[in-house]
Design an enzyme around this catalytic site. Structure first.
Site: not given
Ligand code: VGL
Ligand code: ZN
Length: 243
Positions: A48, A146, A191
């Site tokens: 991410d 995802k 994540c």
């Molecule tokens: C994430 C919170 C919500 C992450 C993704 O990438 O850690 N955290 N969505």
């Protein structure tokens, strides 16, 4: 990872004992305990690294941008690199805006368990959801998206929060005979940690590269994530150990 390093160490030791000097033996040990040389059975998974999680993004992780240079350098050492993208519908269940009266960072109970409510972030196709333009990994083989089912979150790159819907990443890695995964990115305590815990469950030797990751740290979540990962046999390593 520990087991694998041990095997690598044995190689170094055999060479060292053949030359039969205590000094050589010592330096082989010292060196082997802190170096990982990625090969065909290793994959770097960059979690991410998207605009939403960087300063100026909708769910900015403090100092998240400091990971970029480290990650670009690390990626050059791996032939197998996977990128992930948090990729939500605009009405995603993890958004506080979908729950009247609820504010970001409150939690609710959903059929699959507790869900933290987040500001709207990483909406499919938006600039906010794009991989940071400073990420320079042209040889990345797969981008796994995802969190695209509106009713289920997916911190993990492997299995959605319902605990049973697979993203396909473990199938890819297993078909490619990859045994060891090295995770980094954002956020360490969400994540990255959930992906690392699933990677262990799915049988991969798993390491998290601490200095190539940053956490959100919501109510002690960072410390909790590290202890859960340690319990599960995830190795906590630093980027300098990878050569
Ligand atoms: C994430 C919170 C919500 C992450 C993704 O990438 O850690 N955290 N969505
Ligand atoms: Zn998300």
């Amino acid at each position: 990872m520990k087991r694998r390093l041990f095997i690598q160490r044995l190689g170094a030791l055999t060479t060292a004992t053949a030359t039969a000097s205590a000094g050589t033996l010592f330096s082989a040990l010292a060196q082997a305990s802190s170096t990982i040389r990625p090969g065909p059975q290793d994959a770097l998974i960059v979690i991410d690294l998207q605009n939403c999680f960087l300063p100026g993004g909708t769910l900015a992780v403090q100092k998240g941008d400091q990971t970029i240079e480290v990650i670009n350098a690390l990626a050059k050492k791996f032939e197998n690199v996977v990128l992930t993208q948090d990729w939500h519908t605009s009405d995603h269940i993890s958004f506080a805006s979908q729950h009247p009266g609820k504010k970001p960072y409150e939690t609710i109970t959903l059929p699959y368990g507790e869900q933290v409510l987040w500001p709207m972030h990483c909406v499919q196709g938006t600039a906010d959801a794009a991989i940071a333009s400073a990420i320079d990994i042209p040889h990345a083989q797969v981008i796994v998206r995802k969190g695209y089912h509106s009713g289920v979150d997916s911190y993990s790159a492997f299995i959605e929060a319902d605990g049973k819907t697979y993203t396909g990443l473990s199938g890819f890695l297993k078909e490619r005979n990859i045994k060891n995964v090295y995770l980094c990115g954002l956020a360490t305590d969400f994540c990255v940690a959930w992906s690392a815990l699933d990677a262990r469950k799915l049988g991969f030797n798993t390491s998290v590269i601490e200095d190539a990751s940053r956490g959100i740290d919501l109510n002690g979540s960072l410390q909790k994530a590290w202890s859960q990962m340690q319990q599960a046999g995830v190795s906590r390593i630093q980027s300098k150990e990878i050569i």
